[in-house]
Design an enzyme around this catalytic site. Sequence first.
Site, mmCIF file in Angstrom:
data_model
loop_
_atom_site.group_PDB
_atom_site.id
_atom_site.type_symbol
_atom_site.label_atom_id
_atom_site.label_comp_id
_atom_site.label_asym_id
_atom_site.label_seq_id
_atom_site.Cartn_x
_atom_site.Cartn_y
_atom_site.Cartn_z
ATOM 1 N N GLU A 9 -43.471 23.630 37.353
ATOM 2 C CA GLU A 9 -44.038 24.854 37.935
ATOM 3 C C GLU A 9 -45.380 24.652 38.624
ATOM 4 O O GLU A 9 -45.682 25.319 39.607
ATOM 5 C CB GLU A 9 -44.258 25.942 36.862
ATOM 6 C CG GLU A 9 -43.016 26.423 36.189
ATOM 7 C CD GLU A 9 -42.783 25.691 34.887
ATOM 8 O OE1 GLU A 9 -42.197 26.292 33.987
ATOM 9 O OE2 GLU A 9 -43.186 24.521 34.761
ATOM 10 N N ASP A 82 -40.693 25.156 32.314
ATOM 11 C CA ASP A 82 -41.019 25.425 30.909
ATOM 12 C C ASP A 82 -39.778 25.678 30.043
ATOM 13 O O ASP A 82 -38.768 26.215 30.531
ATOM 14 C CB ASP A 82 -41.965 26.627 30.807
ATOM 15 C CG ASP A 82 -43.380 26.266 31.241
ATOM 16 O OD1 ASP A 82 -43.682 25.068 31.321
ATOM 17 O OD2 ASP A 82 -44.177 27.184 31.493
ATOM 18 N N ASP A 84 -38.413 27.827 28.104
ATOM 19 C CA ASP A 84 -38.109 29.169 27.604
ATOM 20 C C ASP A 84 -37.250 29.891 28.632
ATOM 21 O O ASP A 84 -36.849 29.326 29.653
ATOM 22 C CB ASP A 84 -39.395 29.955 27.291
ATOM 23 C CG ASP A 84 -40.339 30.047 28.482
ATOM 24 O OD1 ASP A 84 -39.911 29.762 29.617
ATOM 25 O OD2 ASP A 84 -41.509 30.415 28.282
ATOM 26 N N GLU A 86 -37.916 32.215 30.762
ATOM 27 C CA GLU A 86 -38.523 32.338 32.089
ATOM 28 C C GLU A 86 -38.462 31.008 32.839
ATOM 29 O O GLU A 86 -38.168 30.967 34.035
ATOM 30 C CB GLU A 86 -39.976 32.806 31.951
ATOM 31 C CG GLU A 86 -40.546 33.365 33.226
ATOM 32 C CD GLU A 86 -41.839 34.136 32.986
ATOM 33 O OE1 GLU A 86 -42.419 34.580 33.977
ATOM 34 O OE2 GLU A 86 -42.260 34.282 31.825
ATOM 35 N N TYR A 307 -46.260 23.214 23.800
ATOM 36 C CA TYR A 307 -46.006 24.424 24.591
ATOM 37 C C TYR A 307 -46.547 25.653 23.880
ATOM 38 O O TYR A 307 -46.360 25.831 22.681
ATOM 39 C CB TYR A 307 -44.511 24.577 24.837
ATOM 40 C CG TYR A 307 -44.179 25.643 25.857
ATOM 41 C CD1 TYR A 307 -44.762 25.629 27.119
ATOM 42 C CD2 TYR A 307 -43.280 26.667 25.549
ATOM 43 C CE1 TYR A 307 -44.461 26.604 28.057
ATOM 44 C CE2 TYR A 307 -42.968 27.638 26.487
ATOM 45 C CZ TYR A 307 -43.566 27.607 27.734
ATOM 46 O OH TYR A 307 -43.272 28.578 28.668
ATOM 47 N N ARG A 309 -46.065 28.985 24.404
ATOM 48 C CA ARG A 309 -45.318 30.241 24.241
ATOM 49 C C ARG A 309 -44.217 30.000 23.219
ATOM 50 O O ARG A 309 -43.154 29.503 23.544
ATOM 51 C CB ARG A 309 -44.736 30.718 25.577
ATOM 52 C CG ARG A 309 -45.809 31.129 26.570
ATOM 53 C CD ARG A 309 -45.239 31.773 27.827
ATOM 54 N NE ARG A 309 -46.292 32.051 28.785
ATOM 55 C CZ ARG A 309 -46.657 31.233 29.766
ATOM 56 N NH1 ARG A 309 -46.033 30.077 29.908
ATOM 57 N NH2 ARG A 309 -47.626 31.548 30.594
ATOM 58 N N HIS A 354 -38.080 25.157 18.859
ATOM 59 C CA HIS A 354 -39.448 25.053 19.357
ATOM 60 C C HIS A 354 -40.373 24.662 18.206
ATOM 61 O O HIS A 354 -40.026 24.763 17.048
ATOM 62 C CB HIS A 354 -39.911 26.389 19.943
ATOM 63 C CG HIS A 354 -39.179 26.770 21.185
ATOM 64 N ND1 HIS A 354 -39.549 27.837 21.968
ATOM 65 C CD2 HIS A 354 -38.097 26.235 21.798
ATOM 66 C CE1 HIS A 354 -38.733 27.941 22.992
ATOM 67 N NE2 HIS A 354 -37.837 26.985 22.903
#
Length: 760
Positions: A9, A82, A84, A86, A307, A309, A354
């Site tokens: 990203e 990432d 997740d 999103e 990470y 989140r 995670h």
Amino acid sequence: MGKKLVIVESPAKAKTIKKYLGKDVEVLASYGHVRDLLPKEGAVDPSNDFAMKYQIIDRNSKHVEAIAKAMKKADTLYLATDPDREGEAISWHLYELLKKKGVLKDKETFRVVFHEITKQAVNDAVANPRELSMDLVNAQQARRALDYLVGFTLSPLLWKKVRRGLSAGRVQSPALRMIVERELEIEAFKAQEYWTIEADAAAEKIPFQAKLTQYKNEKLSQFSIEHTEQADEVVKTLNKASEGKLLVTHVEKKQRKRNPAAPFTTSTLQQEASRKLGFGAQRTMSVAQQLYEGVDTGEGAEGLITYMRTDSVTLAAEAIEEIRIFIGQRYGAKSVPSKPQEYKTKSKNAQEAHEAIRPTSVLRTPDEMKAYLSADQHKLYNLIWQRTLASQMIHATLNTVAVDLGCGKGNTFRANGSTVVNPGFMSVYLEGKDDTKGDKDETILPPMEVGEVIDLIAIRPEQHFTEPPPRYSEASLVRSLEEHDIGRPSTYASIISTLLQREYVELITKRFHPTDVGRVVGKFLVEHFTRYVDYDFTAKLEDDLDAVSRGEAEWIPLLRNFWGPFKEQVETKDKEVQRSDVTQELLDEDCPKCGKKLSSRLGRSGRFIGCTGYPECDYTRNIDGEETTASEPEVVEGRKCPKCESDLWVRTGKYGKFIGCSSYPKCKHIESLEQPDKTGVECPKCKKGEILTRKSRRGKVFYSCSEYPTCDYAIWNEPVAEPCPNCNWPILSIKTTKSKGTEKVCPQKECGYSVKVEDA
């Protein structure tokens, strides 16, 4: 094997990853999301199975083109966004765009996922790729469609029933409800007086305090003593009974363990950074992102944390092993528990694959990293490092003692205290708390034995009043959102920033206060869309979205079940509810001018009291009781409206005084009372106007073109009339930060040119 192209990203993440991969691998950044729904009605079509119309985000179109160009020369595409929902959606959108451009034909595409940016994690991920998960993508599409449908359907209703320009969000609305309801609780609260009786005593010349718990053989409750006369009478009786001495009647000693807090999740990191560092949720996540994506530690960029989140509290086995060895070396073998500390995730939807947020290596101590980090980065890294280390240390051991002290027959004072026998994890880190007062159990008491007579110094009556529940801080609001299962780790910061940006709430001394508009919107949603701001309903919808991401449910039936009743509710309220029902609240008070009832109303500048007989009766007063009267407008001398030649008036609006046309609403010309300063720098966009110094509504200085609104060029930093030597943009700007000092930088973000002012 041929050339590989890896997509992430951000350029910072790309720079860090590049050093871990071979020369035949090119790493490019998408600069976040590459496409989004069309920003107009009809982007989601409920009549066509919720078909979604996307468009490339303008600012990132050039990055998509660069990726497409690079892909023509590559043989394999690795999507490394990432790990997740999103991140999965960003990868899918980019894949769809590249497929449409025809650059993926006969080429392999893989999805790679890592939770920390280290050499081993990145190379392991590339060596073990997977396919794109359409379950995760569809869960994100469903979330985006729901947010769009709520926004584009409910917002126009708010325009009609409350005020133009308002909007409503699916997860922000329950959060607004929390803040408004807490404010109503505070306003409705009636303080109740109560008294406690305290004793100042001393044993072996060491002073301490005790509290009366039993009086005349009756156990005291909070409201046993409610007024000063009663308290004085109790003190008088006790002084007479004590004769200056207290008798130790009971000593209870216990040893208790205090366990360390679990390593950070997104929620607990935001809460603790708010309590201990004073960081807002958005600031915390921004700094955490920098630490995750990589910081130059002298040997190139290194990802310093995993990470950020996540709602998991588990740690990787190899990380635990490294932490336990480090604890033993630094704090001694006694500080290492016999087996690793284990924690259970509270969130029922946590993804245990995670990890919790932790340093990528605990060997990188905050002291060693300080030289490479900005002040904010070092503070947050230190917090994460200490919490992670403490989570794997031995428990703290405390001795607690409770002593009962007789004061004549049937009267008892109690003193509580504790001492730390072994601090364990507390020597490294202690979790903060919200809205709590000092713990009297932490007082250290002198040694006392049953039968011992000690000196009574004084007996004091202490007056207290019950207190209303505290307003939410960022930490306590995030905790409450998590407890009610509203939103997910990635959304807490955006929920808060959206409420602030819409001016539904404001932060005053780090506490949330609803604005007048926020109150009205909150009340409207609770009264007319009760189901959709209900905490359980919102949490159930989040559960349903999680089920989609796990492949346990389909996303289109979920949308269909939501949309039908919601649309019907909006249409019903549009017909049934009048604007006056929402913005006015009838008061049990008559107008002193005409005798009709008064009402509380929402005006352009906030709430006020007005007569229901308006416009026949023009009586108004402020909420605080000050009567307002119509006054002659202040005319701006020597000037006319540049649009219609009418007089200009000094008006008062939501953000204070401004100059406006006297012919409003026919002419809507407005301007600031303070004329902007000239910078002498030509606008690089339109080349007609000059860049002026202006102030935003919130008082922040920015620089924009004098030809606005024809030209919308604006920047936050002071412009300099020098072309960029890197990209030839006509101007540079002066930027000052704590970490880098004062620099000349190119305003074009994609350029990246910067030079220290003293070197320029």
